[in-house]
Write a protein that holds these residues in place. Structure first.
Motif, mmCIF file in Angstrom:
data_model
loop_
_atom_site.group_PDB
_atom_site.id
_atom_site.type_symbol
_atom_site.label_atom_id
_atom_site.label_comp_id
_atom_site.label_asym_id
_atom_site.label_seq_id
_atom_site.Cartn_x
_atom_site.Cartn_y
_atom_site.Cartn_z
ATOM 1 N N ALA A 82 12.663 -7.139 7.774
ATOM 2 C CA ALA A 82 11.452 -7.164 6.971
ATOM 3 C C ALA A 82 11.595 -6.140 5.852
ATOM 4 O O ALA A 82 12.373 -5.189 5.967
ATOM 5 C CB ALA A 82 10.227 -6.823 7.821
ATOM 6 N N ILE A 83 10.857 -6.338 4.799
ATOM 7 C CA ILE A 83 10.802 -5.387 3.694
ATOM 8 C C ILE A 83 9.355 -4.951 3.547
ATOM 9 O O ILE A 83 8.456 -5.785 3.475
ATOM 10 C CB ILE A 83 11.313 -6.019 2.384
ATOM 11 N N ILE A 84 9.158 -3.638 3.545
ATOM 12 C CA ILE A 84 7.808 -3.119 3.367
ATOM 13 C C ILE A 84 7.811 -2.149 2.185
ATOM 14 O O ILE A 84 8.854 -1.598 1.817
ATOM 15 C CB ILE A 84 7.274 -2.441 4.655
ATOM 16 N N ASP A 85 6.635 -1.959 1.608
ATOM 17 C CA ASP A 85 6.447 -0.999 0.529
ATOM 18 C C ASP A 85 4.980 -0.588 0.549
ATOM 19 O O ASP A 85 4.243 -1.008 1.454
ATOM 20 C CB ASP A 85 6.874 -1.594 -0.815
ATOM 21 N N THR A 87 2.460 -1.610 -0.897
ATOM 22 C CA THR A 87 1.501 -2.729 -0.889
ATOM 23 C C THR A 87 1.318 -3.316 0.509
ATOM 24 O O THR A 87 0.320 -3.991 0.760
ATOM 25 C CB THR A 87 1.921 -3.844 -1.863
ATOM 26 N N THR A 88 2.236 -3.048 1.416
ATOM 27 C CA THR A 88 2.107 -3.519 2.794
ATOM 28 C C THR A 88 0.884 -2.890 3.457
ATOM 29 O O THR A 88 0.258 -3.510 4.330
ATOM 30 C CB THR A 88 3.382 -3.173 3.598
ATOM 31 N N ALA A 89 0.492 -1.705 3.024
ATOM 32 C CA ALA A 89 -0.641 -1.003 3.605
ATOM 33 C C ALA A 89 -1.982 -1.550 3.129
ATOM 34 O O ALA A 89 -3.023 -1.242 3.715
ATOM 35 C CB ALA A 89 -0.558 0.487 3.269
ATOM 36 N N GLU A 90 -1.955 -2.347 2.078
ATOM 37 C CA GLU A 90 -3.207 -2.865 1.535
ATOM 38 C C GLU A 90 -3.813 -3.923 2.458
ATOM 39 O O GLU A 90 -3.104 -4.681 3.102
ATOM 40 C CB GLU A 90 -2.967 -3.460 0.152
#
Length: 91
Positions: A82-85, A87-90
């Motif tokens: 998976a790729i998170i950044d 914006t994943t927390a939004e």
């Protein structure tokens, strides 16, 4: 296409000159061209003693083939799940 992180143990990597990095990049690209479009180099991170490369490839075997043909180590190959950044927390 699956994405992989390749950890290359290369003592002194952080001390390589821009010319040395360019030459290594050119050689890698030549090998990739010969292998065909099924494997793609995205980018790499150079640290003091390692280079971390991001590749798109059909499988780990293609990564190993590239490393062998290019003469670069591939000490650890990990498939990205998976790729998170931020914006994943939004919500």
């Amino acid at each position: 296409m699956p994405k992989f992180v390749i950890e290359r143990e290369m003592p002194g990597a952080g001390d390589l000159s821009q010319e040395q990095l360019r030459d290594a990049s050119q050689h890698s690209c030549e090998v990739l061209t010969d292998m065909g479009p099924q494997i793609q180099w995205v980018h790499s991170y150079v640290t003091d003693n390692k280079i971390y490369c991001i590749y798109n490839a059909p499988d780990e075997a293609a990564i190993k083939q590239h490393a062998q043909q290019a003469g670069f180590p591939a000490n650890k190959i990990s498939r990205v799940k998976a790729i998170i950044d931020p914006t994943t927390a939004e919500v």
